[in-house]
Design an enzyme around this catalytic site. Structure first.
Site, PDB file in Angstrom:
ATOM      1  N   SER A 327      -8.572   3.097  -5.926  1.00  0.00           N
ATOM      2  CA  SER A 327      -7.579   2.215  -5.311  1.00  0.00           C
ATOM      3  C   SER A 327      -6.589   1.748  -6.376  1.00  0.00           C
ATOM      4  O   SER A 327      -5.936   2.578  -6.994  1.00  0.00           O
ATOM      5  CB  SER A 327      -8.274   1.053  -4.601  1.00  0.00           C
ATOM      6  OG  SER A 327      -7.376   0.365  -3.776  1.00  0.00           O
ATOM      7  N   ASP A 412      -7.833   7.609   5.108  1.00  0.00           N
ATOM      8  CA  ASP A 412      -7.398   6.451   4.332  1.00  0.00           C
ATOM      9  C   ASP A 412      -5.992   6.048   4.773  1.00  0.00           C
ATOM     10  O   ASP A 412      -5.034   6.798   4.582  1.00  0.00           O
ATOM     11  CB  ASP A 412      -7.395   6.801   2.834  1.00  0.00           C
ATOM     12  CG  ASP A 412      -7.193   5.579   1.949  1.00  0.00           C
ATOM     13  OD1 ASP A 412      -6.792   4.525   2.465  1.00  0.00           O
ATOM     14  OD2 ASP A 412      -7.443   5.695   0.731  1.00  0.00           O
ATOM     15  N   HIS A 444     -10.718   4.653   3.026  1.00  0.00           N
ATOM     16  CA  HIS A 444     -10.416   4.220   1.660  1.00  0.00           C
ATOM     17  C   HIS A 444     -11.671   4.194   0.790  1.00  0.00           C
ATOM     18  O   HIS A 444     -11.580   4.194  -0.430  1.00  0.00           O
ATOM     19  CB  HIS A 444      -9.759   2.843   1.710  1.00  0.00           C
ATOM     20  CG  HIS A 444      -9.071   2.426   0.447  1.00  0.00           C
ATOM     21  ND1 HIS A 444      -8.119   3.207  -0.183  1.00  0.00           N
ATOM     22  CD2 HIS A 444      -9.202   1.316  -0.321  1.00  0.00           C
ATOM     23  CE1 HIS A 444      -7.691   2.585  -1.277  1.00  0.00           C
ATOM     24  NE2 HIS A 444      -8.326   1.448  -1.378  1.00  0.00           N
TER      25      HIS A 444
END
Length: 468
Positions: A327, A412, A444
């Protein structure tokens, strides 16, 4: 919508003790307003009158997790001050129902409140708060507003409930998955109530976890966790991984993860360096908020300060340094790939932001992009936004020269898989050794067990190839 999607649960609803009122969390917005605002409120629905009342109207950020006191005279809840800022300080408030008076209970407490529970005498609220790389239990007096620590140590408390004269809480650490504990309120002494993982843990050797405070380039002190291999020998020289945290506003605490598990990394023969760089909670609001609008700035210097400090140790092989994260940690990997000046010999990024301009228009959390990036990239009059986009990782591709692996989930919507595909294509076109692993059924996060096993195997296959 109640609870709030996608993470809200039953903690966002509460019955009054008399059973006549439901308190619930909701963000009553539609369309574009829903996409750009975090302004949720606490509503009361009366079963007797069938009327709904907004109890936090005018409070502009997230208002969540209502809880009535046992006597029904008060309601406590969590509140963020600013609309659009999902990482704002999570404040603990109390509403006196008879008068409508709102009490900001944690005003003098420079840390978040993650969860809480009322005492049986209605005078104290026990709360979970992240402080300096750990998450501890505290007691808040609703009259004096005094916040008193209950626990300390290298662990994270994840929840708190009342069990007669003790607290019942889930706890984990970098060396132990979650178990349930009974905590003495006066002494903070914890007694384990569950041993769900004992048989497995008895067969494993965990590496030592060291707390280091490292000087940053601007004269601050930064907590960095260093995890050593289980059979660590200071006379040997080890490959070392820099772990870059996501969020970006998520503390590098004593967390246990089945994906980003620092003990698994150490067990495969790596020293792991995990810094609490700028932009993380648990070190005060100033430390937390510095990162917004400064993605390629001080926090990147913090990463390099951490790996440079630990690399001075004789047991760290400077020629076998790797870097990884997911991320915002993936963004960090991409950014460092163009700015590391030869420090690292291999990178691995999961679900990272590669092109900030594309990210602004692709993410489902527009409030996040507006706040942390400063606004849209086409607003040339916005100095904060222009500074952010000028540091996008894709603008440093001319300096990419190090092997890189990229993983991403195709479900995602926080950071689209196209971000990883762009980075992979760029590496391929530049002739840089590179691999890509796409999970067609993950979002994600990597949440399915078999995918998690595959991720771990490919993670170490990659770093072992380039660092061992």
């Amino acid at each position: 919508e109640s609870p709030l999607a996608p993470f809200g649960g039953m903690e966002q609803l509460a019955w009054s003790p008399a059973g006549r009122t439901i308190a619930y969390t909701s963000r009553k917005k539609k369309g574009k307003e829903y996409a750009i605002s975090t302004n949720s409120d606490i509503y009361f629905y009366s079963l007797e009158t069938a009327r709904t009342q907004n109890m936090t109207e005018g409070m502009m950020g997230y208002d969540t997790n209502p809880q009535f006191s046992p006597d029904g005279k008060f309601m406590a809840w969590l509140s963020m001050e600013r609309d659009g800022y999902e990482a704002d300080k999570n404040r603990l408030f109390v509403l006196e129902l008879a008068t409508g008076k709102k009490i900001y209970l944690t005003e003098s407490f420079d840390y978040n409140t993650d969860s809480f529970v009322w005492s049986s005498d209605n005078r104290t609220i026990y709360m979970v708060s992240p402080v300096k790389g750990t998450t501890q239990l505290f007691a808040a007096d609703i009259v004096s507003k005094m916040i008193t620590p209950i626990t300390e140590g290298k662990h994270d408390y994840l929840s708190v409930a009342l069990g007669n004269d003790r607290l019942i809480a889930k706890r984990q650490s970098l060396s132990q998955p979650t178990e349930i504990y009974s905590v003495d309120i006066a002494s903070g002494q914890a007694t384990d109530l569950s041993a769900e993982n004992k048989e497995i843990l008895d067969e494993l050797r965990m590496g030592a976890v060291e707390e280091r405070w490292i000087a940053t380039t601007d004269g601050q002190e930064m907590l960095t966790w260093v995890v050593y291999p289980p059979d660590f020998d200071a006379k040997k020289s080890y490959p070392t991984l820099l772990y870059c945290q996501g969020g970006p506003q998520s503390m590098v605490s004593q967390f246990w993860s089945y994906r980003w598990n620092l003990q698994i990394m150490a067990a495969n023969g790596y020293i792991v360096v995990a810094p609490n760089r700028r932009g993380l909670p648990g070190f005060g609001q100033e430390w937390l908020e510095q990162i917004s609008g400064d993605y390629g700035g001080q926090n990147m210097k913090d990463y390099l300060a951490a790996i440079d400090a630990v690399a001075k140790e004789p047991f760290v092989d400077k020629n076998r340094l790797g870097c990884t994260g997911a991320s915002y940690g993936g963004f960090s990997v991409y950014w460092l790939a163009g700015n590391h000046k030869g420090r690292f010999k291999a990178f691995l990024a999961h679900a990272g932001i590669f092109n900030l301009e594309a990210q602004y228009l692709e993410t489902e959390e527009m409030w996040f992009a507006n706040w942390d990036m400063g606004g849209p990239f086409w607003d040339k009059s916005n100095a904060v936004a222009q500074k952010t986009y000028a540091t996008s990782p894709h603008k440093y591709l001319d300096k990419w020269d190090t092997p890189i692996m990229i993983t991403h989930g195709e479900y995602d919507y926080r950071i689209l898989a196209s971000q990883g595909m762009m980075a992979f294509n760029a590496a391929q076109l530049k002739g840089i050794p590179s691999r890509m692993l796409i999970f067609p059924d993950e979002n994600h996060w990597i949440s399915k067990p078999q995918n998690g096993i595959l991720f771990q195997r490919e993670f170490f296959r990659w770093f072992d190839e380039w660092l061992k």
